[in-house]
Design an enzyme around this catalytic site. Structure first.
Site, PDB file in Angstrom:
ATOM      1  N   LYS A  95       0.819  -1.207   0.000  1.00  0.00           N
ATOM      2  CA  LYS A  95       0.000   0.000   0.000  1.00  0.00           C
ATOM      3  C   LYS A  95       0.856   1.261   0.000  1.00  0.00           C
ATOM      4  O   LYS A  95       0.805   2.077   0.890  1.00  0.00           O
ATOM      5  CB  LYS A  95      -0.960  -0.050   1.183  1.00  0.00           C
ATOM      6  CG  LYS A  95      -2.020  -1.108   0.955  1.00  0.00           C
ATOM      7  CD  LYS A  95      -3.077  -1.116   2.015  1.00  0.00           C
ATOM      8  CE  LYS A  95      -4.109  -2.179   1.652  1.00  0.00           C
ATOM      9  NZ  LYS A  95      -4.928  -2.609   2.724  1.00  0.00           N
TER      10      LYS A  95
ATOM     11  N   ARG B 111       2.196   4.693  -2.321  1.00  0.00           N
ATOM     12  CA  ARG B 111       1.668   5.536  -3.389  1.00  0.00           C
ATOM     13  C   ARG B 111       2.370   5.216  -4.711  1.00  0.00           C
ATOM     14  O   ARG B 111       3.570   4.969  -4.753  1.00  0.00           O
ATOM     15  CB  ARG B 111       1.882   7.034  -3.065  1.00  0.00           C
ATOM     16  CG  ARG B 111       1.137   7.526  -1.854  1.00  0.00           C
ATOM     17  CD  ARG B 111      -0.341   7.247  -1.875  1.00  0.00           C
ATOM     18  NE  ARG B 111      -1.042   7.835  -3.031  1.00  0.00           N
ATOM     19  CZ  ARG B 111      -2.308   7.564  -3.341  1.00  0.00           C
ATOM     20  NH1 ARG B 111      -3.014   6.690  -2.644  1.00  0.00           N
ATOM     21  NH2 ARG B 111      -2.872   8.138  -4.374  1.00  0.00           N
TER      22      ARG B 111
END
Ligand code: R5P
Length: 270
Positions: free
Chosen positions: A185, A187
């Site tokens: 998770k 960016r």
């Protein structure tokens, strides 16, 4: 040297003949009205080293594979290498419940009865190779070819849908010249990302991964796999989830864009 292609693998047989500098055999295959299979090799294979290419899925292709092996054995060949680019039944590689067969072993035992050597590509469980206990058996890796293809597409990050398959993504990334990771998770804002897996079957794994990557901000999502099985019209659903999808010629399908022939030829020459 001859390459004999079964009806499931016309594209790969042609590419392999080119890579091996071998002749492509003329083969007739048809189905009788009751769906039984008929094959005939319209060449003289006496004295030849022969490569047979036929995928082991679905079941009807396995029967054709056995008939082609038998037809080839009717000649006085020098050697037979059976190439099963997608080894079906590989996910039943052990007894999960009492009373079940070890399906992958059952198929392996039958294939090796009529061949001198065996080759497959990115087999789901590499331990399956050990069941070929009477003949030389090799697992060919398609990931360098997928890596080359994705490099040309300008992909910036290669991801595996889960940690267990991370090494596959790494092999692709090493050739593609970019980073590899499993779905985390972090960016990915504005990044051109590829999800790489060995098999895409129902598409569930890829679709879930693509949804996650969109949340992480990926700009463009490509899915790539060795074996495009696409069960139950999965392709229509996957196309809604990703921007592009590609697979190799182990299973011919509308997304086939990468040939594994150079890797098979490379291992065959070793
Ligand atoms: C799992 O172990 C495999 O590497 C694939 O992720 C799996 O077979 C994909 O299946 P599906 O497309 O049905 O999610």
């Amino acid at each position: 040297m001859y390459v004999v292609g079964g009806s499931a693998n016309g594209m790969l047989a042609k590419e392999l003949a080119k890579s091996l500098k071998a002749r492509l055999a003329k083969v007739e295959t048809k189905r009788f009205p009751d769906d039984e299979c008929y094959v005939r090799i319209d060449e003289d294979l006496d004295g030849e080293d022969v490569f047979l290419v036929q995928t082991g899925w679905p079941d009807r292709n396995i029967i054709e594979l056995f008939l082609l092996q038998d037809a080839i054995r009717e000649f006085e060949i020098s050697s037979l290498t059976t190439v099963v680019p997608y080894f079906g039944y590989a996910r039943q590689d052990k007894q999960f419940k009492p009373g079940e067969p070890i399906s992958a072993r059952a198929i392996a035992r039958l294939i090796q009865l009529q061949t001198d050597e065996f080759m497959t590509v990115d087999v789901h469980a590499v331990s399956i190779i050990d069941w070929f206990d009477n003949v030389s058996a090799k697992n060919v890796c398609a990931y360098p070819e997928i890596g080359k293809f994705l490099r040309a597409k300008g992909v910036q990050v290669i991801l595996s849908p889960d940690e267990g398959r991370w090494e596959n993504a790494k092999r692709v990334a090493d050739v593609a010249g970019c980073d590899a990771d499993f779905l985390v998770k972090e960016r990915l804002d504005g990044k051109h990302v590829a999800i790489v897996d060995d098999i895409i079957s129902t598409g569930g794994t890829i679709i879930k991964a693509a949804e996650q990557l969109k949340i992480q901000g990926a700009k463009k999502i490509v899915a790539a796999c060795t074996h495009g099985v696409f069960a139950n019209n999965a392709l229509d659903r996957i196309r809604l989830a990703v921007d592009e999808i590609y697979s190799t010629d182990t299973i011919e399908n509308p997304t086939t864009a990468i040939t594994v022939a150079p890797q098979i030829a490379r291992i065959a020459r070793d």
